[in-house]
Write a protein that holds these residues in place. Structure first.
Motif, mmCIF file in Angstrom:
data_model
loop_
_atom_site.group_PDB
_atom_site.id
_atom_site.type_symbol
_atom_site.label_atom_id
_atom_site.label_comp_id
_atom_site.label_asym_id
_atom_site.label_seq_id
_atom_site.Cartn_x
_atom_site.Cartn_y
_atom_site.Cartn_z
ATOM 1 N N ALA A 54 0.817 -1.215 0.000
ATOM 2 C CA ALA A 54 0.000 0.000 0.000
ATOM 3 C C ALA A 54 0.851 1.264 0.000
ATOM 4 O O ALA A 54 0.373 2.337 -0.384
ATOM 5 C CB ALA A 54 -0.926 0.004 1.216
ATOM 6 N N VAL A 55 2.104 1.164 0.416
ATOM 7 C CA VAL A 55 2.923 2.378 0.557
ATOM 8 C C VAL A 55 4.163 2.422 -0.329
ATOM 9 O O VAL A 55 4.625 3.500 -0.701
ATOM 10 C CB VAL A 55 3.364 2.600 2.033
ATOM 11 C CG1 VAL A 55 2.167 3.047 2.883
ATOM 12 C CG2 VAL A 55 4.027 1.368 2.633
ATOM 13 N N LEU A 56 4.716 1.253 -0.665
ATOM 14 C CA LEU A 56 5.937 1.265 -1.478
ATOM 15 C C LEU A 56 5.595 1.175 -2.964
ATOM 16 O O LEU A 56 4.546 0.663 -3.350
ATOM 17 C CB LEU A 56 6.852 0.093 -1.105
ATOM 18 C CG LEU A 56 7.419 0.081 0.311
ATOM 19 C CD1 LEU A 56 8.508 -0.983 0.423
ATOM 20 C CD2 LEU A 56 7.978 1.444 0.707
ATOM 21 N N SER A 57 6.511 1.648 -3.774
ATOM 22 C CA SER A 57 6.335 1.580 -5.222
ATOM 23 C C SER A 57 6.119 0.140 -5.668
ATOM 24 O O SER A 57 6.754 -0.790 -5.157
ATOM 25 C CB SER A 57 7.584 2.128 -5.907
ATOM 26 O OG SER A 57 7.578 1.797 -7.278
ATOM 27 N N PRO A 58 5.230 -0.081 -6.646
ATOM 28 C CA PRO A 58 5.035 -1.430 -7.185
ATOM 29 C C PRO A 58 6.325 -2.018 -7.775
ATOM 30 O O PRO A 58 6.397 -3.221 -7.996
ATOM 31 C CB PRO A 58 3.979 -1.220 -8.277
ATOM 32 C CG PRO A 58 3.249 0.021 -7.872
ATOM 33 C CD PRO A 58 4.282 0.893 -7.208
ATOM 34 N N TYR B 249 9.031 -2.369 -6.191
ATOM 35 C CA TYR B 249 9.705 -3.163 -5.149
ATOM 36 C C TYR B 249 9.329 -4.634 -5.303
ATOM 37 O O TYR B 249 8.179 -4.963 -5.533
ATOM 38 C CB TYR B 249 9.282 -2.697 -3.754
ATOM 39 C CG TYR B 249 10.054 -1.509 -3.240
ATOM 40 C CD1 TYR B 249 11.145 -1.687 -2.401
ATOM 41 C CD2 TYR B 249 9.692 -0.222 -3.589
ATOM 42 C CE1 TYR B 249 11.853 -0.599 -1.917
ATOM 43 C CE2 TYR B 249 10.408 0.876 -3.115
ATOM 44 C CZ TYR B 249 11.480 0.676 -2.278
ATOM 45 O OH TYR B 249 12.184 1.754 -1.802
ATOM 46 N N ALA C 132 7.369 4.275 6.116
ATOM 47 C CA ALA C 132 6.720 4.722 4.877
ATOM 48 C C ALA C 132 5.309 5.239 5.171
ATOM 49 O O ALA C 132 4.883 6.254 4.617
ATOM 50 C CB ALA C 132 6.679 3.575 3.862
ATOM 51 N N GLU C 133 4.592 4.558 6.050
ATOM 52 C CA GLU C 133 3.238 5.001 6.412
ATOM 53 C C GLU C 133 3.264 6.379 7.070
ATOM 54 O O GLU C 133 2.471 7.263 6.736
ATOM 55 C CB GLU C 133 2.590 3.972 7.350
ATOM 56 C CG GLU C 133 2.239 2.659 6.641
ATOM 57 C CD GLU C 133 1.780 1.546 7.588
ATOM 58 O OE1 GLU C 133 1.281 0.528 7.088
ATOM 59 O OE2 GLU C 133 1.938 1.700 8.818
ATOM 60 N N LEU D 252 4.367 9.147 4.391
ATOM 61 C CA LEU D 252 3.337 9.460 3.396
ATOM 62 C C LEU D 252 2.174 10.219 4.022
ATOM 63 O O LEU D 252 1.495 10.987 3.343
ATOM 64 C CB LEU D 252 2.853 8.183 2.704
ATOM 65 C CG LEU D 252 3.890 7.514 1.787
ATOM 66 C CD1 LEU D 252 3.352 6.200 1.225
ATOM 67 C CD2 LEU D 252 4.301 8.443 0.644
ATOM 68 N N ASP E 254 1.069 9.038 -2.804
ATOM 69 C CA ASP E 254 0.814 7.898 -1.910
ATOM 70 C C ASP E 254 1.828 6.775 -2.020
ATOM 71 O O ASP E 254 1.632 5.709 -1.439
ATOM 72 C CB ASP E 254 -0.590 7.350 -2.174
ATOM 73 C CG ASP E 254 -0.767 6.894 -3.619
ATOM 74 O OD1 ASP E 254 0.177 7.087 -4.427
ATOM 75 O OD2 ASP E 254 -1.834 6.352 -3.946
ATOM 76 N N THR E 255 2.907 6.979 -2.767
ATOM 77 C CA THR E 255 3.813 5.863 -3.054
ATOM 78 C C THR E 255 5.262 6.284 -2.863
ATOM 79 O O THR E 255 5.697 7.298 -3.415
ATOM 80 C CB THR E 255 3.589 5.372 -4.497
ATOM 81 O OG1 THR E 255 2.228 4.959 -4.623
ATOM 82 C CG2 THR E 255 4.494 4.199 -4.829
ATOM 83 N N LEU E 256 5.992 5.482 -2.093
ATOM 84 C CA LEU E 256 7.369 5.824 -1.742
ATOM 85 C C LEU E 256 8.374 4.877 -2.412
ATOM 86 O O LEU E 256 8.148 3.666 -2.477
ATOM 87 C CB LEU E 256 7.541 5.726 -0.217
ATOM 88 C CG LEU E 256 8.954 5.947 0.343
ATOM 89 C CD1 LEU E 256 9.435 7.375 0.109
ATOM 90 C CD2 LEU E 256 9.010 5.600 1.835
ATOM 91 N N THR E 257 9.467 5.469 -2.875
ATOM 92 C CA THR E 257 10.639 4.698 -3.291
ATOM 93 C C THR E 257 11.830 5.296 -2.557
ATOM 94 O O THR E 257 12.046 6.515 -2.625
ATOM 95 C CB THR E 257 10.888 4.807 -4.807
ATOM 96 O OG1 THR E 257 9.704 4.434 -5.501
ATOM 97 C CG2 THR E 257 12.046 3.919 -5.241
ATOM 98 N N LEU E 258 12.575 4.476 -1.856
ATOM 99 C CA LEU E 258 13.741 4.992 -1.151
ATOM 100 C C LEU E 258 14.997 4.824 -2.005
ATOM 101 O O LEU E 258 15.147 3.838 -2.728
ATOM 102 C CB LEU E 258 13.919 4.288 0.197
ATOM 103 C CG LEU E 258 12.863 4.672 1.240
ATOM 104 C CD1 LEU E 258 12.984 3.790 2.478
ATOM 105 C CD2 LEU E 258 12.997 6.142 1.628
ATOM 106 N N ARG F 148 0.745 7.006 -7.422
ATOM 107 C CA ARG F 148 0.906 5.557 -7.625
ATOM 108 C C ARG F 148 0.897 5.159 -9.093
ATOM 109 O O ARG F 148 1.676 4.295 -9.521
ATOM 110 C CB ARG F 148 -0.190 4.789 -6.861
ATOM 111 C CG ARG F 148 -0.154 3.265 -7.055
ATOM 112 C CD ARG F 148 -0.618 2.527 -5.843
ATOM 113 N NE ARG F 148 0.326 2.691 -4.760
ATOM 114 C CZ ARG F 148 1.125 1.718 -4.289
ATOM 115 N NH1 ARG F 148 1.074 0.503 -4.813
ATOM 116 N NH2 ARG F 148 1.950 1.946 -3.313
ATOM 117 N N MET G 123 4.307 5.229 -10.685
ATOM 118 C CA MET G 123 5.248 4.200 -10.260
ATOM 119 C C MET G 123 4.803 2.818 -10.728
ATOM 120 O O MET G 123 5.622 1.931 -10.969
ATOM 121 C CB MET G 123 5.421 4.221 -8.745
ATOM 122 C CG MET G 123 5.932 5.550 -8.192
ATOM 123 S SD MET G 123 7.343 6.270 -9.083
ATOM 124 C CE MET G 123 8.628 5.068 -8.754
#
Lengths: 445, 445
Positions: free
Chosen positions: A29-33, A35, B104-105, B108, B116-120, B303, B306
């Motif tokens: 729900a939070v990380l890029s697809p 991953y 991440a939660e 965001l 709504d979408t994280l990439t580290l 989202r 990504m």
């Protein structure tokens, strides 16, 4: 029953235990697809030590996969160095800090005298990106020659020279892939000659040849008189065309190949893969195991190249060469040397190869055991045809995960198993791995 | 007598004390000539705490320069988190780890719902490089619009969109610089309209507009109704051209601007600079202060972008999102919120601006005090002409170093002093700085 998979996919969700399913759902729900999670049944680790990783329930896994924690997971010397330096100071390279200087002197001592200048960065991708920037500035050319299944990183520039990424990451038009130095090496030499001619005809010229000195993604190519002659000849062609040679030591470097260790048969000891191929690179990139997991990487180069670059280009990397980064790198270096891990990699690597060779006499799915030190590859084939069998390789990786062994499938056909454990990998670890691998192969049939 | 200098140069060598000279000599022998040391007389720090740095001799310096150790040098909470997690486990994002998901939660939650979408990643350069890759893939376009003195990082791709690097780092032909949103903002709108037309005519199309939301290198441009209207209009033009908007929050982010804090006059509280400009970015890059010095940076995105990128491109960043990186980022986040540092930045920033304004009434070399929170700029001018006076600014930086205050000169003319201390900067720190600044200005005459 869920089939094997290199990565978790939505169809595996129903077969997950409750906690894993909840974590996976929250994560997605939070990380890029983009991953990926290893395995149809992803693993959650909470602790590591040496060559072992542990789940929340205390289950112990043997790590035959992770090359970053090179001196062992959560090594107490490295951990203490990070903790101590973090509590004192962490700034940047525009103030003086003796630790950086001490480390640079030690590190450069492991390279030929001509490679006398260090630039620190944070990731292998940044190191290769900078190496290529230096090469294009120094040569005035744009063309780059890579091996045909090479991987060098993920910046925009470096993805464009990494054929193994495939898909939408198409190579830039100033990149020419060549066959790696297999067999007598003449194919590579022929390809390189054609690539240089093409790059020159297109007006790009030749900025650089870049090679992973283990040729890992090209199938782990060991040096032989033929490949050595070919690489030396290609190197001369590149230099004659006004280009530079970049050795990518991000994965093979820091002693993993066990070069010069007992039984390695590689000649003079070296932490690096390039000398045994007869390469005399102008630029060398290093990274992954450099600080046992802290983001530290670097570029080692001939001074004249960096002098010219530094006069023309402003380059400052905020997080690179900080006191904490250097403390971690220094502690890793000290453990590597005091525990003689490169020599250990040679010894255990040779033993492990012997065990794999023996296993191959009993399992005709196993072929082509190869590699150096603790960086080995082995092909999984269809026993009937001898062709690469990717589903079987993926199946084995999944079966080994259930047997608490971490390993991966890779290579162009995704049918090679890649072995690259933390360097303290012991003979007992090797035997445990072989026992489980033997059983998994028997089950696979 | 040695004149002032932003960086150490060989002609300063003779005036160094013995230890400093020896360190500088050793450093120059091993590091790339591209490395720079601050000041004619470089400083060696061995310890830090809060807003102070200490030399080997125990001399205390007040830090008005370093924005990376945002919650304070060697903050015990962050240090403890790094030490604890390092001793437990440090792997990567292909195994499950709850800390990454928790962080991440939280992170965001500080962005508008659409982001709504994280990439580290590991560095701000990597974040901007990835943002641009995503934008070019998503739009099918190549053109990029930047402000005319922007700095976004040092990868090959990002150096090519950073006009402030100047020199040999010429902009790529698919880049168009535009004036920043100064005055009534119409100049930026006019430039952007022309840039879009040019990029489309050249066949590049518009992939992205990227802006530092503090416009720091463009001179610290605060929002006004005019600039807000201009930026919203430019944003609409970019979107209408099929391009995306990237907010670069690497420097202004994580509360430094004190937005929404007491007396800030910025409207709704936010850790980020983009909302007050009326921007609704598709991609936001973050970094520098994110983990108080650990190499952690990221890309926050819609989202759908990504999703499409992840389906087409393999992207894995070894050192990004590791348990140690996340533990450091989480501890930094917790301290930032528990100590209410964004609100503190608003309060002390306002006080500091007031003190600078008062100082400007007594020193006619001081003009144009501006900025938000604890990210302020002030121009040093020739009192006779009112023109930017870079030698005087550099002189002041050197004089303040002798008075144990760390600060820097920057801006297009290198005549602006940039103030961006660790956020726990107190009213007493501000008064100490003003006292020394006052004295240095009086000496300068």
């Amino acid at each position: 029953m869920i089939g094997p998979a290199t990565y978790y996919r939505p169809e595996h969700r129903a077969s997950l235990d409750e906690r894993t399913r909840a974590l996976v759902d929250r994560r997605e729900a939070v990380l890029s697809p983009g991953y990926r999670l290893f395995y149809a049944h992803p693993v959650e680790f909470v602790r590591g030590s040496g060559t072992k990783l542990y789940t929340r329930d205390g289950d112990e896994y043997l790590d035959v996969y992770n090359n970053v924690p090179s001196v062992g997971h959560a090594h107490p010397r490295v951990t203490a160095a990070i903790a101590e330096q973090s509590a004192l100071l962490n700034t940047h390279t525009r103030y003086l800090h003796e630790g950086l200087i001490d480390y640079a002197e030690l590190l450069l001592g492991s390279f030929p005298a001509a490679l006398d200048t260090l630039t620190l960065v944070c990731t292998g991708s940044e190191a290769n990106d900078l190496a290529l920037r230096v090469a294009t500035h120094a040569t005035g050319h744009r063309g780059v020659i890579v091996t045909e299944n090479a991987y060098h990183g993920v910046t925009t520039e470096i993805a464009a020279i990494s054929p193994s990424l495939g898909g939408a990451d198409s190579l830039a038009d100033w990149v020419r892939p060549v066959r790696p130095p297999v067999g007598d090496g003449t194919a590579m030499l022929r390809d390189a000659r054609a690539a240089i001619a093409e790059l020159q005809a297109a007006g790009h010229g030749v900025a650089a040849l870049i090679v992973d000195t283990a040729f890992a993604s090209d199938g782990f190519i060991p040096p032989s008189p033929g490949t050595r002659a070919a690489l030396v000849a290609v190197q001369r062609l590149v230099h004659d065309a006004g280009g530079l040679v970049i050795a990518d030591e991000v994965q093979p470097g820091f002693g993993r190949l066990g070069i010069g260790g007992p039984g390695s048969g590689d000649g003079a000891a070296s932490l690096w893969g390039f000398p045994r191929h007869g390469l005399e690179p102008d630029l060398v990139t290093i990274g992954k195991p450099m600080a046992n997991g802290q983001p530290v990487a670097g570029l080692v180069a001939r001074r004249a190249l960096m002098q010219a670059f530094g006069e023309r280009v402003r380059y400052f990397n905020t997080f690179a060469g900080t006191p904490v980064a250097v403390a971690a790198a220094r502690a890793t270096w000290d453990v590597l040397h005091e525990d003689r891990l490169p020599e250990h990699a040679a010894v255990v690597g040779t033993e492990l190869r012997g065990m794999l060779d023996e296993l191959a006499t009993r399992h005709d799915r196993l072929r082509g055991v190869r590699g150096s030190g603790l960086y080995l590859g082995v092909d999984i084939v269809d026993p009937a045809t001898g062709d690469p069998d990717s589903p079987a390789a993926v199946n084995l990786v999944g079966a080994l995960r259930e047997r608490r062994i971490l390993i991966s499938a890779s290579g162009r056909d995704n049918a090679a198993l890649k072995l690259r454990p933390p360097l303290p990998f012991s003979r007992a670890d090797a035997e445990r791995f072989i026992t489980e691998f033997d059983a998994a192969l028997s089950e696979l049939g």
